[in-house]
Design a protein around this motif. Structure first.
Motif, mmCIF file in Angstrom:
data_model
loop_
_atom_site.group_PDB
_atom_site.id
_atom_site.type_symbol
_atom_site.label_atom_id
_atom_site.label_comp_id
_atom_site.label_asym_id
_atom_site.label_seq_id
_atom_site.Cartn_x
_atom_site.Cartn_y
_atom_site.Cartn_z
ATOM 1 N N SER A 341 0.778 -1.298 0.181
ATOM 2 C CA SER A 341 -0.020 0.151 0.031
ATOM 3 C C SER A 341 0.969 1.200 -0.121
ATOM 4 N N ALA A 342 1.963 1.281 0.631
ATOM 5 C CA ALA A 342 2.809 2.349 0.818
ATOM 6 C C ALA A 342 3.486 2.648 -0.328
ATOM 7 N N ALA A 343 3.891 1.668 -1.240
ATOM 8 C CA ALA A 343 4.482 2.002 -2.525
ATOM 9 C C ALA A 343 3.488 2.109 -3.600
ATOM 10 N N ALA A 344 2.274 1.798 -3.563
ATOM 11 C CA ALA A 344 1.237 2.220 -4.269
ATOM 12 C C ALA A 344 1.036 3.834 -4.250
ATOM 13 N N GLU A 345 0.837 4.134 -3.076
ATOM 14 C CA GLU A 345 0.997 5.799 -2.785
ATOM 15 C C GLU A 345 1.981 6.401 -3.397
ATOM 16 N N LEU A 346 3.204 6.058 -3.228
ATOM 17 C CA LEU A 346 4.251 6.856 -3.852
ATOM 18 C C LEU A 346 4.177 6.782 -5.213
ATOM 19 N N LEU A 347 3.717 5.594 -5.884
ATOM 20 C CA LEU A 347 3.417 5.582 -7.276
ATOM 21 C C LEU A 347 2.316 6.293 -7.725
ATOM 22 N N ASP A 348 1.634 7.166 -6.810
ATOM 23 C CA ASP A 348 0.210 7.627 -7.226
ATOM 24 C C ASP A 348 -0.892 6.657 -7.732
ATOM 25 N N SER A 349 -0.591 5.410 -7.323
ATOM 26 C CA SER A 349 -1.630 4.367 -7.919
ATOM 27 C C SER A 349 -2.435 3.719 -6.844
ATOM 28 N N SER A 350 -2.752 4.485 -5.723
ATOM 29 C CA SER A 350 -3.454 3.854 -4.486
ATOM 30 C C SER A 350 -4.959 3.706 -4.912
ATOM 31 N N ASP A 351 -5.494 4.459 -5.888
ATOM 32 C CA ASP A 351 -6.881 4.050 -6.418
ATOM 33 C C ASP A 351 -6.937 2.667 -6.913
ATOM 34 N N GLU A 352 -5.857 2.186 -7.396
ATOM 35 C CA GLU A 352 -5.750 1.026 -8.456
ATOM 36 C C GLU A 352 -5.037 -0.159 -7.824
ATOM 37 N N LEU A 353 -4.086 -0.067 -7.100
ATOM 38 C CA LEU A 353 -3.260 -0.959 -6.828
ATOM 39 C C LEU A 353 -2.785 -0.742 -5.046
ATOM 40 N N GLY A 354 -2.139 -1.962 -4.656
ATOM 41 C CA GLY A 354 -1.496 -1.781 -3.407
ATOM 42 C C GLY A 354 -2.424 -2.497 -1.933
ATOM 43 N N THR A 355 -3.554 -2.782 -2.482
ATOM 44 C CA THR A 355 -4.407 -3.449 -1.237
ATOM 45 C C THR A 355 -5.340 -4.202 -1.998
#
Ligand SMILES: [Zn+2]
Length: 397
Positions: A341-355
């Motif tokens: 989830s943290a890496a997804a936020e860094l990649l600006d992809s939290s709405d699609e990836l990471g959880t």
């Protein structure tokens, strides 16, 4: 048709603990629901993974797909055709998938090859992880990794370099704020691109909705990058407490890449890595662990990245970075969040990836055992899905 993946444990990538006997229902490449298995409808097709843990697909926030862990990766790339290098990149992408890494951020590739690899994966031409690529990294003339990227001096030239990389398809921008371990005529701590030069690139990237990563070791270089407003500090090994505090204030990520120093220290001599690489690795090895501990203590945001492709550090080694995080003081669930989830936020992809959450892309990893209690279980891959498609499988029951 919808398929449910069921396992004795499920870790969604954000919670503190695991759900017992959980299931992820997948349809048309996306997660339809995350539920206790007993809530599944009777007629749904179920893949029962048994004594395993379901997790979000892992995200490695710092790779170089064009490099292949040889003693002098750059020399190898220079000695071969670009076509062969591109094939190497493709193979390296597959190594990530097999390890459960379904997304990578490539922070520098010769001629921007990683951008094209990412395109090929999206087109279905190649099996591989999602690739968010910086294209060519931007360094000052003679600066760190100039051979892996492009040189630019002065605000206008650095601004133009960022614009050109984004025009070529870069999904993020990589800046060299200090020297590094590769390169024989530089020290890791010496500042390189100035705050003003980096600020111009950051302005362009942020206007275009892209994030900026800065390679920086010393407090002086990190502070230059922070003044410029970058989104992540890569390595950050000599970070001090004041600098860590500033990173927390600004919400800047640290990507500590501890595993690359461990790998180079262990395998560099037998690989015949140049003396200057071995000497500088020794200087950074313990410092990188201290920086990680300090970041944890101060509350700096952290994302997991490996710098894989570097000497002795093959692709698909993110689980080793997460193991080192636990060894340095993180708890296992926290380390997994840093790589999801943290890496997804860094990649600006939290709405699609990471959880594992309803509506997100069905990037899933199942491993035997319970990595939230023994992080080493991350290596026991049973199944990997990318966008709902099975891309790797280990010994299923
Ligand atoms: Zn790197």
């Amino acid at each position: 048709m919808a398929v449910a993946y069921r396992a004795t444990r499920l870790f969604d990538g954000i919670s503190e603990g695991v759900m017992e006997d959980g299931a992820v229902l997948v349809d048309e490449g996306r997660i339809v629901s995350v539920t206790p298995a007993e809530d599944l409808q009777a007629d749904v097709e179920v893949v029962d993974l048994g004594d395993a843990t379901l997790l979000p697909g892992l995200i490695d926030a710092h790779v170089h797909l064009v490099w292949s862990a040889s003693a002098e990766p750059h020399a190898l790339v220079e000695s071969e055709s670009r076509a062969l290098s591109a094939l190497r990149c493709a193979n390296n992408g597959e190594l990530h998938l097999r390890a459960g890494v379904t997304t990578v951020r490539d922070v520098g590739s010769t001629d921007g090859l990683a951008i094209e690899v990412g395109r090929a994966v999206e087109l279905g031409v190649l099996p591989g992880p999602r690739v968010v690529a910086a294209g060519r990294a931007i360094a000052m003339t003679g600066g760190h990794g100039w051979f892996l990227g492009r040189e630019a001096d002065g605000e206008d030239a650095v601004r133009r370099a960022a614009r050109e990389e984004m025009k070529a398809g870069a999904g993020c921008v990589k800046l060299m704020a200090s020297g590094g371990v590769y390169g024989h005529a530089e020290e890791p701590g010496s500042p390189q691109l100035t705050a003003e030069e980096m600020g111009a690139a950051v302005e362009e990237a942020h206007k275009a909705g892209r994030k900026v990563a800065a390679h920086a070791y010393s407090p002086e270089a990190i502070n230059n990058a922070l003044e410029a407003g970058v989104d992540s500090i890569e390595h950050g090994s000599f970070m001090d407490r004041a600098t860590a505090g500033r990173m927390r204030e600004q919400g800047t990520y640290l990507v500590p890449t501890m595993s690359v120093y461990a790998a180079m220290a262990e395998k560099g001599p037998e690989l015949g890595a140049p003396e200057y690489i071995q000497r500088k690795t020794a200087e950074v090895l313990e410092a990188s662990r201290e920086a990680f501990r300090l970041a944890l203590e101060v509350g700096v945001k952290i994302a997991a990245g490996t710098d894989c492709g570097a000497p002795g550090h093959p692709h698909g080694t993110l689980p080793e970075e997460m193991r080192l995080m636990v060894e340095a003081g993180a708890d296992p669930a926290q380390a997994i969040r840093f790589g999801t989830s943290a890496a997804a936020e860094l990649l600006d992809s939290s709405d699609e990836l990471g959880t594992l959450e309803e509506g997100k892309r069905a990037d899933l990893l199942a491993v035997a055992g319970d990595p939230t209690s023994d992080i080493g279980d991350l290596r026991r891959v049973r199944l990997v899905l990318r966008g709902g498609v099975e891309v790797a499988r280990g010994g299923l029951p």
